[in-house]
Enzyme design. Structure first.
Site, PDB file in Angstrom:
ATOM      1  N   ASN A  19       0.833  -1.211   0.000  1.00 21.20           N
ATOM      2  CA  ASN A  19       0.000   0.000   0.000  1.00 21.20           C
ATOM      3  C   ASN A  19       0.863   1.255   0.000  1.00 21.20           C
ATOM      4  O   ASN A  19       0.516   2.250  -0.632  1.00 21.20           O
ATOM      5  CB  ASN A  19      -0.955  -0.010   1.201  1.00 21.20           C
ATOM      6  CG  ASN A  19      -2.188  -0.845   0.926  1.00 21.20           C
ATOM      7  OD1 ASN A  19      -3.038  -0.451   0.147  1.00 21.20           O
ATOM      8  ND2 ASN A  19      -2.249  -2.029   1.533  1.00 21.20           N
ATOM      9  N   HIS A  31      -7.841  -0.741   6.040  1.00 17.52           N
ATOM     10  CA  HIS A  31      -8.173  -2.008   6.693  1.00 17.52           C
ATOM     11  C   HIS A  31      -8.812  -2.942   5.667  1.00 17.52           C
ATOM     12  O   HIS A  31      -9.671  -2.510   4.892  1.00 17.52           O
ATOM     13  CB  HIS A  31      -9.146  -1.756   7.855  1.00 17.52           C
ATOM     14  CG  HIS A  31      -9.516  -3.007   8.567  1.00 17.52           C
ATOM     15  ND1 HIS A  31      -8.650  -3.660   9.424  1.00 17.52           N
ATOM     16  CD2 HIS A  31     -10.634  -3.764   8.528  1.00 17.52           C
ATOM     17  CE1 HIS A  31      -9.233  -4.749   9.877  1.00 17.52           C
ATOM     18  NE2 HIS A  31     -10.439  -4.839   9.345  1.00 17.52           N
TER      19      HIS A  31
HETATM   20  C1  GRF Z   1      -3.067  -4.617   4.044  1.00 16.74           C
HETATM   21  O1  GRF Z   1      -3.976  -5.634   3.754  1.00 16.74           O
HETATM   22  C2  GRF Z   1      -3.733  -3.545   4.864  1.00 16.74           C
HETATM   23  O2  GRF Z   1      -5.076  -3.373   4.566  1.00 16.74           O
HETATM   24  C3  GRF Z   1      -3.580  -4.082   6.256  1.00 16.74           C
HETATM   25  O3  GRF Z   1      -2.310  -4.699   6.287  1.00 16.74           O
HETATM   26  C4  GRF Z   1      -1.954  -5.103   4.969  1.00 16.74           C
HETATM   27  C5  GRF Z   1      -0.657  -4.448   4.656  1.00 16.74           C
HETATM   28  O4  GRF Z   1      -0.143  -4.857   3.409  1.00 16.74           O
HETATM   29  N1  GRF Z   1      -3.740  -3.041   7.232  1.00 16.74           N
HETATM   30  P1  GRF Z   1       1.033  -4.043   2.738  1.00 16.74           P
HETATM   31  O5  GRF Z   1       2.178  -4.009   3.741  1.00 16.74           O
HETATM   32  O6  GRF Z   1       0.519  -2.685   2.416  1.00 16.74           O
HETATM   33  O7  GRF Z   1       1.385  -4.831   1.507  1.00 16.74           O
END
Ligand code: GRF
Length: 212
Positions: free
Chosen positions: A22, A118
């Site tokens: 993300n 989330h």
């Molecule tokens: C994502 O699914 C986010 O929604 C959750 O933790 C995960 C993190 O994934 N809070 P990344 O590190 O962004 O790949």
């Protein structure tokens, strides 16, 4: 395409604990000349978070403030995080897979200026293992939420959501992958909308629905 002058862009920090996909989506979004935010720094509570290397490779300041030396004193760790963010001139914080329970110290210090993503359609399935729980519950729609952070975990005003269908025979991994793809669209869209409010416009993308 309109551009946002350098001084107009909101200085943000991204807090991670892991792979940072993300974060990567936000880095890519911030590269566009019309995006209203710039990334001042990436901070992790884990020095070995793979996302730190991704951020450095993108030319960003990326540091860890390891939570372990602080033991059970969560607020002391948060004071160190808060001081670092303020010294860097950060005005808004994006949590992106930041796996720490926050105390009221940090949530109050950044009230209205801290976002989280989330992997569920909140208020359904706060907490961990959201994809397994969605399958067990038999929901037909699942997805992800960007919200403002309050002292209640995975709570707070919702800024945007993206929904995906649950398919017959889905495994948690299949579902997680379908949701993650939408997370990467939703987070930049919700951040952009927060910083540059415009009328809400649902985007229907052949099987997924994103609303910010
Ligand atoms: C994502 O699914 C986010 O929604 C959750 O933790 C995960 C993190 O994934 N809070 P990344 O590190 O962004 O790949």
């Amino acid at each position: 395409m309109s551009t946002v002058s350098r001084d107009d862009r909101c200085p943000i920090a991204i807090l991670i604990s892991g792979r940072g996909s993300n974060m990567r989506a936000l880095i890519d979004a911030c590269a566009a000349p019309d995006f209203p935010a710039r990334i001042v720094m990436v901070l992790s509570n884990r020095p070995d978070a793979p996302g730190l290397d991704v951020a450095r490779a993108a030319g960003l300041r990326a540091e860890a403030i390891d939570h372990r030396p602080f033991g059970k004193d969560r607020a002391a760790h948060e004071r160190a995080v808060d001081a670092t963010l303020r010294a860097a001139g950060v005005k808004l914080v994006c949590l992106a897979g930041y796996m720490r329970l926050l105390t009221p110290f940090l949530t109050e210090a950044w009230a209205g200026r801290m976002l989280n993503i989330h992997p569920s359609l909140l208020p359904a399935f706060p907490g961990l293992h959201t994809h397994e729980r969605a399958l067990e519950a038999g929901v037909k729609l699942h997805g992800c939420t960007v919200h403002l952070v309050t002292e209640v975990m995975d709570d707070g005003p919702i800024l945007g959501q993206a929904a995906v269908p649950v398919h017959a025979g889905d495994t948690p991994d299949h579902l997680a992958a379908r949701v993650l793809e939408q997370e990467h669209r939703l987070y930049p869209a919700a951040l952009r909308r927060l910083l540059r409010p415009e009328p809400s416009s649902p985007v229907d993308d052949g099987g997924s629905l994103l609303v910010v």
